[in-house]
Design an enzyme around this catalytic site. Structure first.
Site, PDB file in Angstrom:
ATOM      1  N   ASN A  21       0.840  -1.206   0.000  1.00 46.78           N
ATOM      2  CA  ASN A  21       0.000   0.000   0.000  1.00 46.78           C
ATOM      3  C   ASN A  21       0.871   1.250   0.000  1.00 46.78           C
ATOM      4  O   ASN A  21       1.695   1.362  -0.928  1.00 46.78           O
ATOM      5  CB  ASN A  21      -1.161  -0.035   1.005  1.00 46.78           C
ATOM      6  CG  ASN A  21      -0.862  -0.235   2.454  1.00 46.78           C
ATOM      7  OD1 ASN A  21      -0.412  -1.294   2.845  1.00 46.78           O
ATOM      8  ND2 ASN A  21      -1.134   0.746   3.286  1.00 46.78           N
ATOM      9  N   ASP A  22       0.721   2.161   0.919  1.00 48.44           N
ATOM     10  CA  ASP A  22       1.275   3.517   0.782  1.00 48.44           C
ATOM     11  C   ASP A  22       2.766   3.602   0.409  1.00 48.44           C
ATOM     12  O   ASP A  22       3.580   2.863   0.964  1.00 48.44           O
ATOM     13  CB  ASP A  22       1.180   4.267   2.125  1.00 48.44           C
ATOM     14  CG  ASP A  22      -0.147   4.084   2.798  1.00 48.44           C
ATOM     15  OD1 ASP A  22      -1.075   3.563   2.187  1.00 48.44           O
ATOM     16  OD2 ASP A  22      -0.242   4.453   3.992  1.00 48.44           O
ATOM     17  N   GLN A  38       4.578   0.454   2.225  1.00 48.50           N
ATOM     18  CA  GLN A  38       3.869  -0.455   3.127  1.00 48.50           C
ATOM     19  C   GLN A  38       3.796  -1.815   2.438  1.00 48.50           C
ATOM     20  O   GLN A  38       3.284  -1.925   1.309  1.00 48.50           O
ATOM     21  CB  GLN A  38       2.468   0.081   3.421  1.00 48.50           C
ATOM     22  CG  GLN A  38       2.468   1.287   4.319  1.00 48.50           C
ATOM     23  CD  GLN A  38       2.796   0.913   5.769  1.00 48.50           C
ATOM     24  OE1 GLN A  38       1.933   0.513   6.515  1.00 48.50           O
ATOM     25  NE2 GLN A  38       4.061   1.073   6.155  1.00 48.50           N
ATOM     26  N   TRP A  46      -3.676  -7.110   2.902  1.00 48.22           N
ATOM     27  CA  TRP A  46      -3.029  -6.353   3.976  1.00 48.22           C
ATOM     28  C   TRP A  46      -2.744  -7.261   5.175  1.00 48.22           C
ATOM     29  O   TRP A  46      -3.581  -8.099   5.537  1.00 48.22           O
ATOM     30  CB  TRP A  46      -3.944  -5.199   4.400  1.00 48.22           C
ATOM     31  CG  TRP A  46      -3.266  -4.205   5.303  1.00 48.22           C
ATOM     32  CD1 TRP A  46      -2.577  -3.108   4.909  1.00 48.22           C
ATOM     33  CD2 TRP A  46      -3.211  -4.245   6.731  1.00 48.22           C
ATOM     34  NE1 TRP A  46      -2.090  -2.447   6.003  1.00 48.22           N
ATOM     35  CE2 TRP A  46      -2.466  -3.118   7.149  1.00 48.22           C
ATOM     36  CE3 TRP A  46      -3.699  -5.107   7.705  1.00 48.22           C
ATOM     37  CZ2 TRP A  46      -2.199  -2.826   8.476  1.00 48.22           C
ATOM     38  CZ3 TRP A  46      -3.435  -4.823   9.045  1.00 48.22           C
ATOM     39  CH2 TRP A  46      -2.697  -3.694   9.418  1.00 48.22           C
ATOM     40  N   ASP A 151       1.515   8.244  10.665  1.00 49.95           N
ATOM     41  CA  ASP A 151       2.029   8.644   9.355  1.00 49.95           C
ATOM     42  C   ASP A 151       2.857   9.936   9.412  1.00 49.95           C
ATOM     43  O   ASP A 151       2.554  10.926   8.722  1.00 49.95           O
ATOM     44  CB  ASP A 151       0.880   8.783   8.333  1.00 49.95           C
ATOM     45  CG  ASP A 151      -0.029   7.564   8.302  1.00 49.95           C
ATOM     46  OD1 ASP A 151       0.419   6.485   8.741  1.00 49.95           O
ATOM     47  OD2 ASP A 151      -1.189   7.683   7.857  1.00 49.95           O
ATOM     48  N   TRP A 292      -9.138   1.994  -0.600  1.00 41.96           N
ATOM     49  CA  TRP A 292      -9.406   1.023   0.463  1.00 41.96           C
ATOM     50  C   TRP A 292     -10.661   0.170   0.282  1.00 41.96           C
ATOM     51  O   TRP A 292     -10.627  -1.028   0.572  1.00 41.96           O
ATOM     52  CB  TRP A 292      -9.385   1.698   1.845  1.00 41.96           C
ATOM     53  CG  TRP A 292      -7.980   1.840   2.364  1.00 41.96           C
ATOM     54  CD1 TRP A 292      -7.328   2.996   2.662  1.00 41.96           C
ATOM     55  CD2 TRP A 292      -7.052   0.782   2.646  1.00 41.96           C
ATOM     56  NE1 TRP A 292      -6.050   2.739   3.093  1.00 41.96           N
ATOM     57  CE2 TRP A 292      -5.858   1.378   3.101  1.00 41.96           C
ATOM     58  CE3 TRP A 292      -7.089  -0.602   2.539  1.00 41.96           C
ATOM     59  CZ2 TRP A 292      -4.727   0.635   3.458  1.00 41.96           C
ATOM     60  CZ3 TRP A 292      -5.969  -1.343   2.898  1.00 41.96           C
ATOM     61  CH2 TRP A 292      -4.811  -0.724   3.344  1.00 41.96           C
TER      62      TRP A 292
END
Ligand code: FRU
Length: 488
Positions: A21-22, A38, A46, A151, A292
């Site tokens: 992800n990010d 990520q 995830w 974050d 998401w």
């Protein structure tokens, strides 16, 4: 359903296997662009978060490196930042320049926790990110009693001679400062009542200074992720234009102003590269190209998710005020294999002005002028349609996407049909970048960006068609390019 190898992008970063992800810790050092991200290596959904790592010299060909940060007894490694510590201000780098990484430690949930308990951790590297040590005094910032505290983005702010951290605290961001990169003081919070909110926390902030094009002045841009109710539904990135004095961010706009960085459904957790040399001066952004509500359900199995094409951001005056503009990185020009010009012409309904097969990656650039009550339909590949129309002197873009067969969540969440208002009718530029599972569209010299995934059922050869469906449309300066990875 197409075999998953036909969905693996050619020009966009993907993990070799596992879940992504990010983007995290985007930083430039000694000729390398670092991309941390990520990562869950053990499954393609995830899971316990690691920081994957890759490097590139051209932002298009990436070398995968070993995992940079892995979960430990304190918890998982959620999103964060990396920055060059010039002159070892942290005292962690034996007097030499090195890399610092800040990440959110996400601890195990206790019985009453809604989310993983979060605090901020520090790691450092002497060897350009090949090996990392976690700081023995972690966490550097303990949780101040919030469910959402994550974050961190950290940078050195010369005017105040402090490190600055911007980190999400619920539906706001908080700003901290430090002189030694280890002890942090709270400065201020921003966001309450400003911009777009939904019922969840903001995520993945970034804060940077950028010149106003054509002026000697600059502004500060604050970026934050909205989890579920962004412009096109689902996750998306908004930004604020303002001033920053080392302690406080002041929004230039009224609190109700909402500025979306991208108007697609797949441009989230956007971060910009730190420490790009002044001689280059670009502000380069990268986003996780997913959303998401369906991210864990897209139709690949051994790997899942890609990054967007890196984009150069610029700040330009417009009639509505200062707005960020996007351009695909100039490095993309080196991927051009063929370039076919299309003659300038005016087409009336119902004419197909371009119909062509493509495979792997391609790009269409052109300028269009639509008569009033006209529409131009672009079908770049099966399952995606973009319709540019004019009515009563106004331009709009309709974005349509259908889902190929998949699981229930994917079939329900993935399709869309939404509109984007583009203001008064005028001649505008279009830049459409196609890869095996994405459609990225920049309009009006990059004033608007629309990033959407695409998983056609047919392939690996795709058919692009551009048709005038009503009225009359003039095109000029049009080129159709086929693209391939540059030879390194
Ligand atoms: C954003 C996010 C971050 C968090 C990370 C966990 O997509 O939810 O807030 O740090 O993903 O993987």
């Amino acid at each position: 359903m197409l075999a998953e190898k036909h969905y693996r992008p050619l020009l966009h970063f993907t993990p070799a296997f596992g879940w992504l992800n990010d983007p995290n810790g985007l930083v430039y050092k000694d000729g390398e662009y670092h991309l941390f991200y990520q990562y869950y290596p053990c499954d393609s959904v995830w899971g316990p978060m690691h920081w994957g790592h890759a490097v590139s010299t051209d932002l298009l060909s990436w070398t995968h490196l070993p995992i940079a940060l892995a979960p430990d007894t304190l918890g998982m490694c959620f999103s964060g930042t990396a920055t060059v510590d010039v002159g070892d201000k942290s005292g962690l780098l034996n007097g030499k320049d090195g890399l610092l990484a800040y990440y959110t430690i996400a601890a195990e949930k206790r019985p009453d926790d809604v989310d993983f308990p979060q605090s901020q951790g520090l790691a450092y590297s002497h060897d350009n990110g090949r090996h990392w040590s976690k700081f023995s005094g972690n966490p550097v910032i303990a949780n101040p009693g919030l469910q959402d505290f994550r974050d961190p983005k950290v940078f050195w702010h010369s005017p105040s001679q402090h490190w600055i951290m911007v980190v999400t605290t619920g539906q706001q961001v908080s700003i901290y400062r430090s002189t030694d990169a280890k002890n942090w003081l709270f400065s201020s919070s921003f966001g309450d009542g400003h911009g777009a909110h939904d019922e969840r926390a903001w995520e993945c902030p970034d804060l940077f200074e950028i010149k106003i094009e054509g002026s000697t002045e600059s502004r500060w841009i604050l970026i934050v992720g909205v989890q579920r109710e962004a412009y096109a539904g689902g996750s998306g990135t908004q930004y604020f234009v303002g001033q920053f004095d080392g302690e406080r961010f002041i929004d230039d706009h009224t609190p109700e102003t909402v500025l979306w960085l991208d108007h697609g459904r797949d441009f989230y957790a956007t971060q910009t590269w730190a420490d790009i040399p002044h001689s280059d001066g670009r502000r380069l952004a990268l986003a996780w190209m997913s959303c998401w509500p369906y991210a864990n359900h897209t139709p690949t199995q051994s790997w899942r998710s890609a990054m967007s094409m890196p984009q150069e951001l610029t700040l330009k005056p417009t009639n509505e005020g200062l707005r960020l503009h996007h351009a695909f990185i100039r490095e993309l020009e080196a991927t051009q294999v063929t370039s076919q010009p299309l003659a300038d012409n005016t087409y009336t309904a119902s004419t197909t002005l371009l119909e062509t097969e493509w495979e792997a990656a391609a790009r269409l650039t052109l300028h269009v002028t639509l008569d009033d009550n006209s529409s131009l339909s672009l079908t770049p590949l099966q399952g995606t349609q973009l319709i540019l129309s004019t009515q009563n002197g106004f331009l709009t873009l309709r974005c349509l996407r259908f889902a190929a067969r998949g699981d229930e969540t994917y079939e329900q969440q993935f399709p869309h049909d939404y509109m984007l208002a583009l203001g008064a009718n005028r001649k505008i530029s279009l830049d459409l970048l196609l890869d095996r599972s994405s459609v990225e569209f920049l309009l009006d010299d990059g004033r608007y960006a629309v990033t959407n995934l695409a998983f056609p059922e047919q392939g690996p050869k795709h058919l692009l068609s551009v048709e005038v469906t009503t009225g009359a449309v003039s095109i000029n300066n049009a080129h159709w390019h086929t693209l391939a990875l540059p030879q390194t």
